[in-house]
Design a protein around this motif. Structure first.
Motif, mmCIF file in Angstrom:
data_model
loop_
_atom_site.group_PDB
_atom_site.id
_atom_site.type_symbol
_atom_site.label_atom_id
_atom_site.label_comp_id
_atom_site.label_asym_id
_atom_site.label_seq_id
_atom_site.Cartn_x
_atom_site.Cartn_y
_atom_site.Cartn_z
ATOM 1 N N GLN A 146 41.950 -22.377 -37.897
ATOM 2 C CA GLN A 146 42.314 -22.452 -39.298
ATOM 3 C C GLN A 146 43.393 -21.434 -39.602
ATOM 4 N N TYR A 196 48.830 -26.903 -43.529
ATOM 5 C CA TYR A 196 48.273 -25.770 -44.257
ATOM 6 C C TYR A 196 49.192 -25.412 -45.425
ATOM 7 N N GLN A 245 48.590 -20.789 -51.813
ATOM 8 C CA GLN A 245 48.011 -21.010 -53.139
ATOM 9 C C GLN A 245 49.075 -21.168 -54.219
ATOM 10 N N HIS A 297 45.470 -19.442 -42.591
ATOM 11 C CA HIS A 297 45.424 -19.031 -43.997
ATOM 12 C C HIS A 297 46.783 -18.484 -44.385
#
Length: 127
Positions: free
Chosen positions: A1, A116, A119, A3
């Motif tokens: 994953q 990915y 924000q 981020h």
């Protein structure tokens, strides 16, 4: 994953410059294609810039026509970070800016090909 965390947005005046950063945690950063997108109020998220690296001396970049010549995308592989340097900002550049990462090389403007997303960070350009 993987981020992604963006930073660097803010309120500026038309004609000013601003640099956005996107730091990645996880994944193999050097083999990723990196992108920036933006979304203005009431509009769809649109492509801004993309960067891919062949592992050697060649960088591949692509820009939306609306930012060509004013924005520059770059990457710092050791820091797992990429940047969007924006010059000569206009009120039309006001939007939430998102960084995105695609596993694998190859430039793309398509949102669906990025795996990915950050924000988002707000950029507001006053005229």
């Amino acid at each position: 994953q993987v981020h992604l965390v963006e930073s660097g947005g803010g309120l500026v005046q038309a004609g000013d410059s601003l640099r956005l950063s996107c730091a990645a945690a996880g994944g193999t950063f050097s083999t990723m294609t990196l992108g920036w997108f933006r979304q203005a109020p009431g509009k769809e998220r649109e492509f801004v810039a993309s960067h891919s690296w062949d592992g050697g001396n060649t960088d591949f970049v692509d820009y939306a026509e609306s930012v060509q010549g004013r924005f520059t995308i770059s990457r710092d592989n050791p820091k797992n970070t990429w940047y969007l340097h924006m010059d000569s900002l206009k009120s039309d550049d006001t939007a939430v800016y998102y960084c995105a990462a695609k596993v694998g090389t190859g430039l793309t403007r398509l949102k669906k090909e990025y795996h990915y997303w950050g924000q988002g960070t707000q950029v507001t350009v006053s005229s």
